[in-house]
Design an enzyme around this catalytic site. Structure first.
Site, PDB file in Angstrom:
ATOM      1  CB  ALA A  97      -0.836   0.035   1.174  1.00 23.70           C
ATOM      2  CE  LYS A  98      -2.346   4.609  -3.809  1.00 24.42           C
ATOM      3  NZ  LYS A  98      -3.639   4.831  -3.907  1.00 24.42           N
ATOM      4  NE  ARG A  99      -1.973   1.257   5.359  1.00 26.21           N
ATOM      5  CZ  ARG A  99      -2.750   0.811   4.149  1.00 26.21           C
ATOM      6  NH1 ARG A  99      -3.308   1.534   3.532  1.00 26.21           N
ATOM      7  NH2 ARG A  99      -3.286  -0.538   4.707  1.00 26.21           N
ATOM      8  CG  HIS A 100       2.943  -0.501   3.837  1.00 26.49           C
ATOM      9  ND1 HIS A 100       2.040  -1.515   3.595  1.00 26.49           N
ATOM     10  CD2 HIS A 100       2.703  -0.293   5.261  1.00 26.49           C
ATOM     11  CE1 HIS A 100       1.103  -1.486   4.511  1.00 26.49           C
ATOM     12  NE2 HIS A 100       1.503  -0.952   5.559  1.00 26.49           N
TER      13      HIS A 100
END
Ligand code: GLU
Length: 292
Positions: free
Chosen positions: A253-256
Protein backbone atom coordinates in the site's frame (compact mmCIF):
# COMPACT_ATOMS: atom_id res chain seq x y z
CA UNK A 1 -26.77 -13.77 -15.59
CA UNK A 2 -23.12 -14.83 -15.65
CA UNK A 3 -21.26 -13.58 -18.69
CA UNK A 4 -20.87 -16.12 -21.49
CA UNK A 5 -17.60 -17.48 -22.84
CA UNK A 6 -18.29 -16.46 -26.42
CA UNK A 7 -18.22 -12.68 -25.90
CA UNK A 8 -15.24 -10.49 -26.70
CA UNK A 9 -13.09 -10.21 -23.58
CA UNK A 10 -13.19 -6.75 -21.99
CA UNK A 11 -10.96 -6.14 -18.97
CA UNK A 12 -10.11 -2.99 -17.11
CA UNK A 13 -7.60 -1.38 -14.80
CA UNK A 14 -9.40 0.92 -12.36
CA UNK A 15 -6.98 2.92 -10.22
CA UNK A 16 -7.97 5.67 -7.81
CA UNK A 17 -5.83 8.76 -8.48
CA UNK A 18 -5.22 9.39 -4.80
CA UNK A 19 -1.53 8.56 -4.84
CA UNK A 20 1.20 7.08 -6.97
CA UNK A 21 1.10 3.55 -8.33
CA UNK A 22 3.50 0.89 -7.05
CA UNK A 23 4.45 -2.59 -8.24
CA UNK A 24 1.24 -4.11 -6.87
CA UNK A 25 -0.81 -1.86 -9.14
CA UNK A 26 1.51 -2.75 -12.01
CA UNK A 27 0.80 -6.44 -11.44
CA UNK A 28 -2.98 -5.82 -11.57
CA UNK A 29 -2.70 -3.69 -14.69
CA UNK A 30 -0.44 -6.23 -16.45
CA UNK A 31 -2.72 -9.15 -15.64
CA UNK A 32 -5.82 -7.27 -16.82
CA UNK A 33 -4.05 -6.10 -19.97
CA UNK A 34 -2.63 -9.53 -20.84
CA UNK A 35 -5.95 -11.29 -20.27
CA UNK A 36 -7.59 -9.06 -22.87
CA UNK A 37 -4.72 -8.96 -25.33
CA UNK A 38 -4.29 -12.77 -25.30
CA UNK A 39 -7.95 -13.08 -26.27
CA UNK A 40 -7.89 -10.27 -28.85
CA UNK A 41 -10.14 -8.28 -26.51
CA UNK A 42 -10.26 -4.74 -25.15
CA UNK A 43 -8.36 -3.27 -22.20
CA UNK A 44 -10.06 -0.30 -20.54
CA UNK A 45 -8.67 2.28 -18.15
CA UNK A 46 -11.14 3.68 -15.65
CA UNK A 47 -10.05 6.45 -13.32
CA UNK A 48 -11.94 6.00 -10.04
CA UNK A 49 -12.03 9.65 -8.97
CA UNK A 50 -15.39 9.96 -7.21
CA UNK A 51 -13.56 11.01 -4.06
CA UNK A 52 -13.07 14.64 -5.06
CA UNK A 53 -11.17 15.54 -1.92
CA UNK A 54 -8.44 12.90 -2.38
CA UNK A 55 -8.23 12.59 -6.19
CA UNK A 56 -5.60 14.68 -7.98
CA UNK A 57 -5.13 15.46 -11.70
CA UNK A 58 -1.37 15.10 -11.25
CA UNK A 59 -1.86 11.47 -10.20
CA UNK A 60 -3.95 10.83 -13.33
CA UNK A 61 -1.10 12.14 -15.49
CA UNK A 62 1.36 9.92 -13.62
CA UNK A 63 -0.87 6.84 -14.05
CA UNK A 64 -0.94 7.42 -17.82
CA UNK A 65 2.85 7.74 -17.89
CA UNK A 66 3.25 4.62 -15.72
CA UNK A 67 1.11 2.49 -18.04
CA UNK A 68 2.99 3.71 -21.10
CA UNK A 69 6.29 2.98 -19.31
CA UNK A 70 5.12 -0.59 -18.61
CA UNK A 71 4.21 -0.94 -22.29
CA UNK A 72 0.47 -1.42 -21.64
CA UNK A 73 -1.80 -0.02 -24.33
CA UNK A 74 -5.30 0.84 -23.17
CA UNK A 75 -8.40 2.58 -24.47
CA UNK A 76 -8.84 6.30 -23.67
CA UNK A 77 -9.50 6.72 -19.94
CA UNK A 78 -13.01 7.03 -18.58
CA UNK A 79 -13.46 9.16 -15.45
CA UNK A 80 -15.99 8.23 -12.78
CA UNK A 81 -16.36 11.91 -11.86
CA UNK A 82 -17.99 12.40 -15.29
CA UNK A 83 -20.44 9.55 -14.79
CA UNK A 84 -22.21 10.61 -11.59
CA UNK A 85 -25.63 10.65 -13.27
CA UNK A 86 -25.34 6.90 -13.86
CA UNK A 87 -24.76 6.21 -10.17
CA UNK A 88 -27.58 8.60 -9.21
CA UNK A 89 -29.97 6.68 -11.43
CA UNK A 90 -29.00 3.37 -9.82
CA UNK A 91 -29.33 4.82 -6.33
CA UNK A 92 -32.72 6.35 -7.20
CA UNK A 93 -33.95 2.95 -8.36
CA UNK A 94 -32.89 1.35 -5.08
CA UNK A 95 -34.49 4.23 -3.15
CA UNK A 96 -37.76 3.82 -5.01
CA UNK A 97 -37.76 0.15 -4.10
CA UNK A 98 -37.07 0.92 -0.43
CA UNK A 99 -33.74 -0.92 -0.47
CA UNK A 100 -31.58 1.89 0.91
CA UNK A 101 -31.93 4.18 3.89
CA UNK A 102 -30.26 7.41 4.96
CA UNK A 103 -27.71 7.10 7.75
CA UNK A 104 -26.79 10.09 9.91
CA UNK A 105 -24.22 8.36 12.13
CA UNK A 106 -20.75 9.79 12.47
CA UNK A 107 -17.68 7.57 12.27
CA UNK A 108 -17.18 8.07 16.00
CA UNK A 109 -20.74 6.92 16.77
CA UNK A 110 -20.29 3.79 14.67
CA UNK A 111 -16.94 3.02 16.28
CA UNK A 112 -18.42 3.49 19.76
CA UNK A 113 -21.39 1.22 19.11
CA UNK A 114 -21.33 -1.98 21.15
CA UNK A 115 -21.81 -4.33 18.21
CA UNK A 116 -18.98 -2.89 16.10
CA UNK A 117 -16.49 -4.04 15.20
CA UNK A 118 -17.23 -7.74 14.89
CA UNK A 119 -15.74 -10.22 12.50
CA UNK A 120 -13.25 -9.17 9.86
CA UNK A 121 -15.38 -6.22 8.75
CA UNK A 122 -16.71 -3.64 11.18
CA UNK A 123 -20.26 -4.08 9.89
CA UNK A 124 -22.57 -1.15 10.51
CA UNK A 125 -24.82 -1.92 13.51
CA UNK A 126 -27.96 -0.65 11.77
CA UNK A 127 -28.65 2.31 14.05
CA UNK A 128 -30.48 4.38 11.40
CA UNK A 129 -32.27 1.49 9.70
CA UNK A 130 -35.46 1.72 11.82
CA UNK A 131 -35.88 5.50 11.35
CA UNK A 132 -39.40 6.16 10.07
CA UNK A 133 -39.48 7.70 6.57
CA UNK A 134 -41.01 10.93 7.92
CA UNK A 135 -38.33 11.26 10.60
CA UNK A 136 -35.59 10.60 8.05
CA UNK A 137 -37.15 13.08 5.60
CA UNK A 138 -37.12 15.77 8.29
CA UNK A 139 -33.36 15.29 8.70
CA UNK A 140 -32.39 15.41 5.01
CA UNK A 141 -30.63 18.76 5.61
CA UNK A 142 -28.11 16.98 7.85
CA UNK A 143 -25.02 15.21 6.54
CA UNK A 144 -25.98 11.66 5.63
CA UNK A 145 -24.95 8.71 3.53
CA UNK A 146 -27.19 6.05 1.96
CA UNK A 147 -26.85 2.47 3.09
CA UNK A 148 -28.10 -0.75 1.56
CA UNK A 149 -30.83 -2.37 3.65
CA UNK A 150 -29.32 -5.81 3.39
CA UNK A 151 -32.20 -7.73 4.99
CA UNK A 152 -34.73 -6.17 2.62
CA UNK A 153 -32.42 -6.66 -0.34
CA UNK A 154 -32.00 -10.36 0.43
CA UNK A 155 -35.77 -10.73 0.79
CA UNK A 156 -36.29 -9.65 -2.85
CA UNK A 157 -37.21 -12.32 -5.41
CA UNK A 158 -34.18 -14.05 -6.95
CA UNK A 159 -31.87 -13.29 -4.03
CA UNK A 160 -31.87 -16.79 -2.54
CA UNK A 161 -28.51 -18.32 -1.69
CA UNK A 162 -28.57 -20.63 -4.69
CA UNK A 163 -29.11 -17.66 -7.04
CA UNK A 164 -26.22 -15.56 -5.78
CA UNK A 165 -22.88 -16.93 -6.81
CA UNK A 166 -19.94 -15.79 -8.88
CA UNK A 167 -16.89 -17.34 -10.45
CA UNK A 168 -13.32 -16.58 -9.47
CA UNK A 169 -10.41 -17.83 -11.58
CA UNK A 170 -8.52 -19.01 -8.48
CA UNK A 171 -11.31 -19.82 -6.00
CA UNK A 172 -13.76 -21.35 -8.50
CA UNK A 173 -17.49 -21.09 -7.86
CA UNK A 174 -18.08 -18.78 -4.91
CA UNK A 175 -21.36 -18.38 -3.09
CA UNK A 176 -21.93 -14.67 -2.50
CA UNK A 177 -21.95 -13.76 1.17
CA UNK A 178 -23.10 -10.12 1.23
CA UNK A 179 -24.31 -10.55 4.82
CA UNK A 180 -20.65 -10.63 5.89
CA UNK A 181 -20.34 -7.01 4.76
CA UNK A 182 -23.48 -5.65 6.44
CA UNK A 183 -25.45 -2.55 5.37
CA UNK A 184 -22.72 -1.09 3.16
CA UNK A 185 -22.63 2.56 2.08
CA UNK A 186 -23.83 3.13 -1.50
CA UNK A 187 -23.67 6.94 -1.55
CA UNK A 188 -21.32 8.79 0.73
CA UNK A 189 -21.70 11.94 2.77
CA UNK A 190 -18.88 13.54 0.83
CA UNK A 191 -19.26 11.82 -2.54
CA UNK A 192 -22.33 11.00 -4.63
CA UNK A 193 -21.55 7.31 -4.91
CA UNK A 194 -19.51 4.78 -3.00
CA UNK A 195 -16.87 2.53 -4.50
CA UNK A 196 -19.31 -0.42 -4.36
CA UNK A 197 -22.05 1.30 -6.34
CA UNK A 198 -19.82 3.04 -8.89
CA UNK A 199 -17.73 -0.04 -9.67
CA UNK A 200 -20.78 -2.27 -10.10
CA UNK A 201 -22.59 0.19 -12.35
CA UNK A 202 -19.49 0.91 -14.42
CA UNK A 203 -18.36 -2.66 -14.94
CA UNK A 204 -21.81 -3.37 -16.38
CA UNK A 205 -22.14 -0.13 -18.36
CA UNK A 206 -18.70 -0.61 -19.89
CA UNK A 207 -19.36 -4.24 -20.80
CA UNK A 208 -16.52 -5.55 -18.64
CA UNK A 209 -16.44 -9.35 -18.95
CA UNK A 210 -13.42 -9.97 -16.69
CA UNK A 211 -12.54 -8.12 -13.51
CA UNK A 212 -8.88 -8.48 -12.52
CA UNK A 213 -7.92 -7.07 -9.12
CA UNK A 214 -6.09 -7.88 -5.91
CA UNK A 215 -7.44 -10.47 -3.50
CA UNK A 216 -7.90 -7.67 -0.94
CA UNK A 217 -11.09 -6.85 -2.87
CA UNK A 218 -12.40 -10.44 -2.83
CA UNK A 219 -14.97 -9.71 -0.11
CA UNK A 220 -16.17 -6.59 -1.92
CA UNK A 221 -17.29 -8.91 -4.71
CA UNK A 222 -19.97 -10.34 -2.40
CA UNK A 223 -21.54 -6.88 -2.32
CA UNK A 224 -21.06 -6.30 -6.05
CA UNK A 225 -22.76 -9.61 -6.85
CA UNK A 226 -25.78 -8.64 -4.76
CA UNK A 227 -25.97 -5.20 -6.40
CA UNK A 228 -25.79 -6.82 -9.84
CA UNK A 229 -28.74 -9.02 -8.93
CA UNK A 230 -30.74 -6.11 -7.51
CA UNK A 231 -30.09 -3.86 -10.52
CA UNK A 232 -30.46 -6.58 -13.17
CA UNK A 233 -26.83 -6.28 -14.30
CA UNK A 234 -24.62 -9.06 -15.71
CA UNK A 235 -21.92 -10.66 -13.54
CA UNK A 236 -18.37 -10.56 -14.90
CA UNK A 237 -15.82 -13.33 -14.33
CA UNK A 238 -13.47 -12.42 -11.49
CA UNK A 239 -9.71 -12.91 -11.24
CA UNK A 240 -8.53 -11.93 -7.75
CA UNK A 241 -4.77 -12.20 -7.69
CA UNK A 242 -2.35 -12.51 -4.75
CA UNK A 243 -0.86 -9.28 -3.46
CA UNK A 244 2.76 -8.27 -3.59
CA UNK A 245 4.40 -7.64 -0.27
CA UNK A 246 7.53 -5.73 0.67
CA UNK A 247 10.56 -7.04 2.54
CA UNK A 248 8.73 -6.41 5.84
CA UNK A 249 5.87 -8.68 4.73
CA UNK A 250 3.53 -5.70 4.49
CA UNK A 251 1.31 -5.17 1.46
CA UNK A 252 2.55 -2.60 -0.98
CA UNK A 253 0.00 0.00 0.00
CA UNK A 254 1.16 3.52 -0.65
CA UNK A 255 1.43 4.17 3.06
CA UNK A 256 4.27 1.67 3.44
CA UNK A 257 6.57 3.85 1.38
CA UNK A 258 7.32 1.18 -1.25
CA UNK A 259 9.00 2.54 -4.39
CA UNK A 260 6.51 4.04 -6.79
CA UNK A 261 6.51 3.28 -10.49
CA UNK A 262 7.18 6.99 -11.05
CA UNK A 263 10.32 6.80 -8.90
CA UNK A 264 11.52 3.69 -10.74
CA UNK A 265 10.89 5.44 -14.05
CA UNK A 266 12.76 8.54 -12.90
CA UNK A 267 15.66 6.34 -11.83
CA UNK A 268 15.97 5.04 -15.38
CA UNK A 269 14.57 1.54 -14.77
CA UNK A 270 13.20 -0.07 -17.94
CA UNK A 271 9.42 -0.43 -17.51
CA UNK A 272 8.96 -3.14 -20.12
CA UNK A 273 11.55 -5.31 -18.35
CA UNK A 274 9.76 -4.71 -15.04
CA UNK A 275 6.50 -5.78 -16.71
CA UNK A 276 8.13 -8.94 -18.12
CA UNK A 277 9.64 -9.75 -14.72
CA UNK A 278 6.22 -9.44 -13.07
CA UNK A 279 4.69 -11.64 -15.80
CA UNK A 280 7.29 -14.30 -15.12
CA UNK A 281 7.00 -14.12 -11.35
CA UNK A 282 10.38 -12.44 -10.99
CA UNK A 283 10.16 -9.74 -8.40
CA UNK A 284 12.73 -7.11 -7.53
CA UNK A 285 14.83 -8.01 -4.47
CA UNK A 286 12.87 -7.59 -1.27
CA UNK A 287 9.41 -8.28 -2.74
CA UNK A 288 7.29 -11.41 -2.59
CA UNK A 289 3.75 -12.56 -3.34
CA UNK A 290 1.28 -13.26 -0.56
CA UNK A 291 -2.30 -14.36 -0.45
CA UNK A 292 -4.37 -12.05 1.69
N1 GLU B 1 -10.23 1.72 -7.50
C1 GLU B 1 -9.89 0.57 -6.74
C2 GLU B 1 -8.50 0.73 -6.16
O1 GLU B 1 -7.73 1.54 -6.66
C3 GLU B 1 -9.90 -0.72 -7.54
C4 GLU B 1 -11.25 -1.04 -8.04
C5 GLU B 1 -11.43 -2.40 -8.66
O2 GLU B 1 -10.51 -2.93 -9.31
O3 GLU B 1 -12.53 -2.90 -8.55
O4 GLU B 1 -8.19 0.05 -5.22
Amino acid sequence: MIRGQEEQVVSRFAPSPTGRLHLGHALSAIRAHDLASAAGGRFLLRIEDIDGTRSRAEHVATILDDLAWLGLRHEPPVFQSERLALYDTALAELRTRGLVYPCFCTRAEIAASASAPHGPVAAYPGTCRPLAPAAAAARMGEAHCWRLDLARALAQPGMADEDLWWHDAAAGRVRADPASQGDVVLARKDAPASYHLAVTVDDAAQGVTDVVRGVDLFDATHVHRLLQALLGLPTPRYHHHPLLTGADGQRLAKRHGSPTLAAMRAAGVDGKSVADDLRNGRLPTGFSVANA
